[in-house]
Design a protein around this motif. Structure first.
Motif, PDB file in Angstrom:
ATOM      1  N   GLN A  17      34.137 -56.332   5.600  1.00  0.00           N
ATOM      2  CA  GLN A  17      33.578 -56.141   4.271  1.00  0.00           C
ATOM      3  C   GLN A  17      34.106 -57.217   3.340  1.00  0.00           C
ATOM      4  N   TYR A  53      29.968 -64.549   1.607  1.00  0.00           N
ATOM      5  CA  TYR A  53      30.716 -63.496   0.917  1.00  0.00           C
ATOM      6  C   TYR A  53      31.386 -64.019  -0.347  1.00  0.00           C
ATOM      7  N   ARG A 104      25.534 -63.825  -5.411  1.00  0.00           N
ATOM      8  CA  ARG A 104      24.187 -63.408  -5.065  1.00  0.00           C
ATOM      9  C   ARG A 104      23.741 -64.309  -3.920  1.00  0.00           C
ATOM     10  N   ALA A 114      15.026 -62.371   1.510  1.00  0.00           N
ATOM     11  CA  ALA A 114      15.850 -61.308   0.946  1.00  0.00           C
ATOM     12  C   ALA A 114      16.635 -61.855  -0.226  1.00  0.00           C
ATOM     13  N   LEU A 118      19.915 -60.645  -2.157  1.00  0.00           N
ATOM     14  CA  LEU A 118      20.979 -59.659  -2.044  1.00  0.00           C
ATOM     15  C   LEU A 118      22.023 -59.864  -3.132  1.00  0.00           C
ATOM     16  N   GLN A 161      25.712 -58.815  -5.003  1.00  0.00           N
ATOM     17  CA  GLN A 161      27.063 -58.716  -4.461  1.00  0.00           C
ATOM     18  C   GLN A 161      27.289 -57.402  -3.704  1.00  0.00           C
ATOM     19  N   GLY A 162      26.805 -56.284  -4.253  1.00  0.00           N
ATOM     20  CA  GLY A 162      27.068 -54.988  -3.639  1.00  0.00           C
ATOM     21  C   GLY A 162      26.303 -54.766  -2.335  1.00  0.00           C
ATOM     22  N   GLN A 163      25.199 -55.511  -2.180  1.00  0.00           N
ATOM     23  CA  GLN A 163      24.325 -55.250  -1.025  1.00  0.00           C
ATOM     24  C   GLN A 163      24.631 -56.152   0.151  1.00  0.00           C
ATOM     25  N   LEU A 164      25.624 -57.010   0.014  1.00  0.00           N
ATOM     26  CA  LEU A 164      25.828 -58.072   0.989  1.00  0.00           C
ATOM     27  C   LEU A 164      26.522 -57.560   2.247  1.00  0.00           C
ATOM     28  N   THR A 165      25.785 -57.515   3.368  1.00  0.00           N
ATOM     29  CA  THR A 165      26.445 -57.264   4.641  1.00  0.00           C
ATOM     30  C   THR A 165      25.894 -58.246   5.651  1.00  0.00           C
ATOM     31  N   ARG A 215      22.539 -57.207   7.084  1.00  0.00           N
ATOM     32  CA  ARG A 215      21.378 -57.433   6.212  1.00  0.00           C
ATOM     33  C   ARG A 215      20.954 -58.900   6.247  1.00  0.00           C
TER      34      ARG A 215
END
Lengths: 324, 477
Positions: free
Chosen positions: B250, B445, B449, B460, B462, B464-468, B471
């Protein structure tokens, strides 16, 4: 049905466009030459005789041969700035050793060709720019020629003189010789299977190496061929002028490059055309006569030749871009 | 047709300088089988294929074909003789030669009288077999063919047979320029060849092609094979998860940056809207060469003159990815290399003020930590990582408000990377905007954005919170 018919028609059109683009490119050197000849005959109808043509194309054969030498080097994306000096040296060897002690002369000329192959190897192995190496070598060739023949003189071997004075029945000799040279190089470079390999090295050297072909061998072959045609050019020049001089052919360096470019060759990418280059060399050989007939003073002739070159190249760029 | 193992790789390793492209690959390749090879950017797929094709010599490990160990003399020539062919990702045809002549290049024994006719017949028949209705005349120079046609010729050429039998064909991204119907023709041809006993390795980013065509799937990551299994054991999701690895590290908890209210500096349209604000670090992700560099270049152009579709407010500077080609001036000193983007600021009258140039270079030497005894030394006296730092100093030391980065950290050591990440963060806090194209997951990471690109368009967007990792991979393939 209609949906199917549409793309095929488009394909047909695009193929026609390709055809005409290729045809235009290939025709340009011939058209240039014909235009020039037409101008000459129009101004001076008396030039339209075998004698007149012989006279005008007198010096064409050595220029054609030197242009072929340049073409070989250009095929592998190099440029030879020493061909003029080399042709001069060959002529000097022909007028001295080849005449007095033929064996020594032949050996010396063979050594010259080997030296050219060696230059190719040096340029390839050390990854040197061919322009620099050949520019340096042009002074070496000139120096050797001056040592051999300090003052203009010497004499052409008798067989060489009679060969160059040969008068075939229907066709003027320079034209016959040009056709033979063009066919020979065309078959060798454009039709044979190893010719395709040699040109491939100009197109995509890395791909050729990946397919397991030796680029050293290809480069050396091309430089050796350039040396051979340089020697032939020197001998032809000697046969015409019957005596030699170290400085006799210095302008051939630029003439040969200009002739090859006029004939549709490119500096990079292995795109060459032997037939076009012969036509280009003939055009340059005639340009001097044409300008004389046009009463342009000799002071301006060199500049006028340059102007012709720029005009033709601009036309070619225009044709190619329009088709794109 | 029974399958048997033909090629065995064990512990094959290859490094380029500090970059380990392959770290011990074990793999067995069988005849009569289509092996699908997948992996994200830099997983080592192409390097592995080059080793197999004989164009790269491995640093370590063993390569056995038919049970005989091949030593360092293994070459393209040997590979050909053993029936191993490779269609490389970058096209390897000669543009000045015709299709038939290019076929001749591939076959040393195609010579003698009538070779052109034989060669044309050979390639024409193979093209007809693979791509019916291809419309390519063997006498056409390759430079006059479209990219798709060239790729078709290249593929067909690899399958032509003269004197040596064909046993193994490696197809590296063979469908990248083909449309769907041509790709379908190729894949069904591959199945026919496999049924006839030939081994095929298929590398593709089109995962459905792999799943539909391959018998087995090999997944590579970080220069290693991480999974080998029957293709039927996977679906698209399964492949993506396996490529990314199960342990999603993460993103480190970072203070969320209040960039939302700031002024928008770059606006562009790539399928959907692209925006970058002041003080924002915007990552451009996705597979290599899917339109990221293209976006950076159009932003760079738009900053200089009006360009349709892209609006930029602010000055820009670029950090090149290919250091040797687009980055350093090899004959200049370190100081000159840093100062070249800021000559206007270092000028006094018509001349460059050496004091100001020195001050700029010295300031950035300490800020970015360039390890050099003297800034007047040539730039090539620096290590690769320090050269890259000098290029960063060139961009960051300038007056540019927007910094464009074209995957600049390739081949840079971890320590340098960390230092540069911190610097980028500091500079963003001061209001600079970063557009950062990177092929490394870890670097995405670092961004606020991330826009993921696929085939030149944004697939896509993405926050900051959606970054995996999952994805990003999902959007890349």
């Amino acid at each position: 049905m209609t949906a199917n018919a549409l793309p095929s028609r488009n394909a047909l059109f695009s193929r026609n466009a390709l055809l005409s683009r290729n045809a235009l490119r290939a025709a340009l050197p011939a058209v240039t030459l014909l235009l020039l000849l037409g101008t000459i005959f129009w101004i001076q109808p008396r030039a339209m005789t075998p004698f007149g043509i012989n006279l005008m194309l007198n010096l064409a054969v050595p220029i054609v041969l030197a242009t072929m030498a340049q073409l070989f080097v250009m095929t592998v994306n190099d440029l030879d700035l020493s061909i003029g000096g080399f042709v001069g040296l060959s002529a000097c060897i022909g007028a001295t050793w080849l005449n007095q002690t033929p064996l020594l002369g032949v050996a010396a000329l063979a050594a010259c060709i080997l030296a050219y192959a060696g230059l190719g190897a040096l340029i390839h192995l050390r990854r040197l720019p061919s322009i620099v190496v050949t520019l340096g070598m042009s002074f070496v060739w000139l120096g050797l020629a001056v040592i051999l023949l300090p003052t203009p003189g010497g004499a052409a071997p008798g067989w060489l003189k009679s060969l160059m004075a040969f008068k075939p029945p229907y066709l003027p000799f320079p034209i016959l010789a040009s056709i033979v040279i063009a066919l020979l190089v065309h078959v060798g470079l454009m039709r044979t299977s190893y010719g395709a390999i040699l040109r491939g090295f100009g197109g995509n050297p890395q791909a050729m190496r990946r397919s397991g072909w030796s680029s050293l061998r290809a480069t050396m072959t091309m430089y050796a061929l350039a040396g051979l045609f340089g020697v032939l050019s020197g001998l032809a020049l000697l046969g015409i002028s019957t005596s030699a001089d170290a400085n006799i052919a210095l302008r051939y360096t630029l003439l040969s490059i200009a002739g090859a470019i006029l004939g549709g060759c490119e500096f990079t990418g292995g795109r060459v055309s032997p037939v076009g280059a012969v036509l280009g060399a003939l055009t340059l050989a005639l340009a001097g006569s044409a300008l004389t007939f046009l009463r342009i003073s000799p002071d301006w002739q060199v500049g006028a030749q340059g102007a012709i070159l720029i005009a033709v190249l601009a036309l070619r760029a225009f044709v190619v871009r329009k088709e794109d | 047709m029974t399958s048997r193992t033909v090629i065995t790789l064990s512990g094959v390793a290859k490094s380029f300088g500090a970059v380990k492209a392959l770290t011990g690959v074990d793999l067995a390749l069988q005849s009569g089988e289509c092996l699908g090879l997948v992996g994200h950017n830099g997983a080592g797929k192409s390097t592995l294929m080059n080793v197999l094709a004989g164009t790269l010599a491995p640093d370590g490990g063993r390569l056995m074909i038919d049970g005989t160990l091949l030593d360092r003399s293994y070459s393209v020539f040997r590979a050909h003789a053993l029936g191993v062919r490779c269609v490389f990702q970058e096209l390897s045809l000669c543009g000045n030669l015709t299709v038939a002549e290019n076929t001749r290049v591939f076959h040393p024994h195609l010579r003698g009288f009538g070779w052109k006719k034989r060669s044309a017949a050979l390639i024409g028949a193979m093209l007809d077999d693979i791509f019916p209705g291809h419309g390519i005349a063997p006498g056409t120079p390759v430079s006059e063919l479209s990219i798709a046609q060239r790729q078709m010729v290249e593929i067909a050429r690899a399958f032509t047979v003269t004197d040596t039998p064909l046993r193994f064909v490696i197809l590296d991204e063979p469908t990248s320029s083909l449309d769907a119907s041509r790709a379908g023709q190729l894949l069904s041809f591959v199945r026919r060849q496999v049924a006839a006993g030939i081994g095929v390795i298929l590398i593709s980013h089109m995962l459905h092609e792999i799943l539909e065509t391959a018998d087995r799937v090999v997944i590579m990551r970080d220069g290693r094979v991480v999974a080998v299994d029957a293709a039927s054991a996977y679906d698209r999701e399964g492949l993506v998860v396996a490529m990314g690895g199960l342990a999603h590290h993460q993103a480190q908890a970072r203070e969320a940056r209040a960039a939302n209210g700031a002024e928008i500096r770059v606006r562009a349209e790539r399928g959907s809207a692209f925006t970058a604000r002041a003080g924002e670090i915007v990552g451009l992700g996705g597979l290599a060469a899917h339109g990221q560099t293209d976006l950076l270049l159009s932003v760079f152009r738009a900053a200089q003159r009006r360009t349709a579709g892209v609006s930029v407010s602010g000055t820009v500077a670029m950090v090149a990815g290919d250091r040797q080609r687009d980055g350093v001036f090899p004959l200049w000193s370190i100081k000159q290399n840093i100062g070249v983007r800021s000559l206007k600021a270092a000028r006094r009258g018509l001349l460059i003020d050496p004091d100001r140039e020195n001050r700029l270079a010295e300031e950035w030497r300490t800020r970015i930590g360039i390890r050099a005894p003297d800034l007047d030394l040539g730039i090539l006296s620096l290590s690769g990582g320090n050269q890259q730092k000098a290029l960063f100093a060139r961009a960051l030391g300038s007056d540019a408000q927007i910094i464009l980065m074209d995957d600049p950290m390739r081949g840079v050591d971890v320590q340098t990377k960390r230092e540069v990440y911190r610097l980028i963060r500091d500079e963003a806090d001061r209001g600079r905007t970063f557009l950062w194209y990177t092929t490394e997951m870890e670097e995405l990471y670092e961004c606020d954005r991330v826009y993921v690109f696929r085939n030149g368009a944004i697939s896509a967007d993405l926050g900051q919170g959606q970054l995996t990792e999952e994805r990003i991979l999902q959007a890349s393939f």
